[in-house]
Design an enzyme around this catalytic site. Structure first.
Site, PDB file in Angstrom:
ATOM      1  N   SER A   1       0.917  -1.073   0.049  1.00  0.00           N
ATOM      2  CA  SER A   1      -0.145  -0.107   0.198  1.00  0.00           C
ATOM      3  C   SER A   1       1.047   1.303   0.082  1.00  0.00           C
ATOM      4  O   SER A   1       1.899   1.417   0.489  1.00  0.00           O
ATOM      5  CB  SER A   1      -0.958   0.035   1.160  1.00  0.00           C
ATOM      6  OG  SER A   1      -1.643   1.223   1.634  1.00  0.00           O
TER       7      SER A   1
ATOM      8  N   TYR B   1      -1.447  -0.551  10.426  1.00  0.00           N
ATOM      9  CA  TYR B   1      -1.429  -1.202   9.038  1.00  0.00           C
ATOM     10  C   TYR B   1      -0.262  -0.351   8.290  1.00  0.00           C
ATOM     11  O   TYR B   1       0.284  -1.188   7.484  1.00  0.00           O
ATOM     12  CB  TYR B   1      -2.807  -0.229   8.479  1.00  0.00           C
ATOM     13  CG  TYR B   1      -3.114  -0.425   7.055  1.00  0.00           C
ATOM     14  CD1 TYR B   1      -3.479  -1.859   6.463  1.00  0.00           C
ATOM     15  CD2 TYR B   1      -2.825   0.499   6.039  1.00  0.00           C
ATOM     16  CE1 TYR B   1      -3.870  -1.935   5.031  1.00  0.00           C
ATOM     17  CE2 TYR B   1      -3.037   0.344   4.870  1.00  0.00           C
ATOM     18  CZ  TYR B   1      -3.466  -1.133   4.274  1.00  0.00           C
ATOM     19  OH  TYR B   1      -3.691  -1.154   2.957  1.00  0.00           O
TER      20      TYR B   1
END
Length: 263
Positions: free
Chosen positions: A150, A166
């Site tokens: 990501s 995350y």
């Protein structure tokens, strides 16, 4: 004889295993690989979601099947690998896409939530890659591994996006990709990562609510979110012989957000 571009991107005769493949980015990647001729096996936790996704893939003319497994649990990862290899034989393409996120201020972030995110987003990638490579790729000296990272793994977030676990996990996925590619290049296994920006999904709903649709779109030079086509080209490039000399790399598919942010 030098192959043509369509021949280089052709995946007929290949088998792909995609975790987190019942919806969102994973399902988009399954479509991409299947549309190029690969046989696909998708996995996620919920059988009902997998049945619906498999029906969608099959309706598009793709040879698709599914196995339910929770990749946060090592025993499920090993069962998934065993069943996949038993049912389909060798796995040519592994897409590590299962993932989780958790929003909380770093000073109050529950340790158990940190562990949940790390187990699914990093540990499961390592375990499944290790099993599939040892049992199906190393001996044949052939394989493609694609990891979903990501742009959150490239740096921090705005202060109101409190996703420390995350971000950390996705940064780990990027360096896991580099390190694994360096080790397994001698086996002709390529390992690459995709770094999506904002794609609307169930997992990103909290971010959309916190930051607002217009603000998020305005943060991207292309002024839009990712859609149901935007990961397809890169997925096929990494999976096919068109990308056979690319390994250890990551590429942001984010409408330019990481360029503006200096990622």
């Amino acid at each position: 004889m030098t192959r043509t571009v369509p021949q280089l991107f052709d995946l007929k005769g290949k088998t792909a295993l995609i975790t987190g493949g019942s919806r969102g980015l994973g399902l988009q990647m399954a479509h991409a690989l299947g549309e190029q001729g690969a046989r696909v096996l998708i996995s996620s936790r919920k059988a009902a979601d997998l049945e619906a996704a498999t029906a969608e893939l099959q309706a598009a003319g793709i040879d698709a099947r599914w196995i339910a497994a929770d990749c946060s649990k090592e025993e499920d990862i090993r069962r998934l690998a065993d069943e996949s290899l038993e049912r389909l034989g060798d796995i040519d393409i592994l897409v590590n896409n299962a993932g989780a996120a958790w929003g909380a201020p770093a000073e109050d972030h529950p340790v158990e939530a940190w562990d949940k995110v790390m187990n699914l987003n990093v540990r499961s990638y390592f375990i499944l890659s290790q099993i599939v490579a040892k049992r199906s790729m190393i001996g044949r000296k052939s394989g493609r591994i694609i990891n979903t990272a990501s742009i959150a793994g490239l740096g921090g977030n705005p202060p109101d996006m409190q996703t420390i676990a995350y971000n950390t996990s996705k940064g780990a996925v990027i360096n896991f990709t580099r390190a694994l590619a360096a080790e397994w290049g001698k086996y002709n296994i390529t390992v690459n990562a995709i770094c999506p920006g904002f794609f609307p999904s169930k997992m990103t709903a909290g971010t959309l609510q916190a930051m607002g649709e217009e603000r998020l779109k305005a943060s991207a030079p292309l002024l839009r979110f990712g859609d149901d086509e935007d990961l397809k080209g890169l997925t096929v490039l990494y999976a096919s012989d068109a990308g056979k000399h690319i390994t250890g790399q990551w590429l942001a598919v984010d409408g330019g957000v990481s360029v503006v942010a200096g990622g």
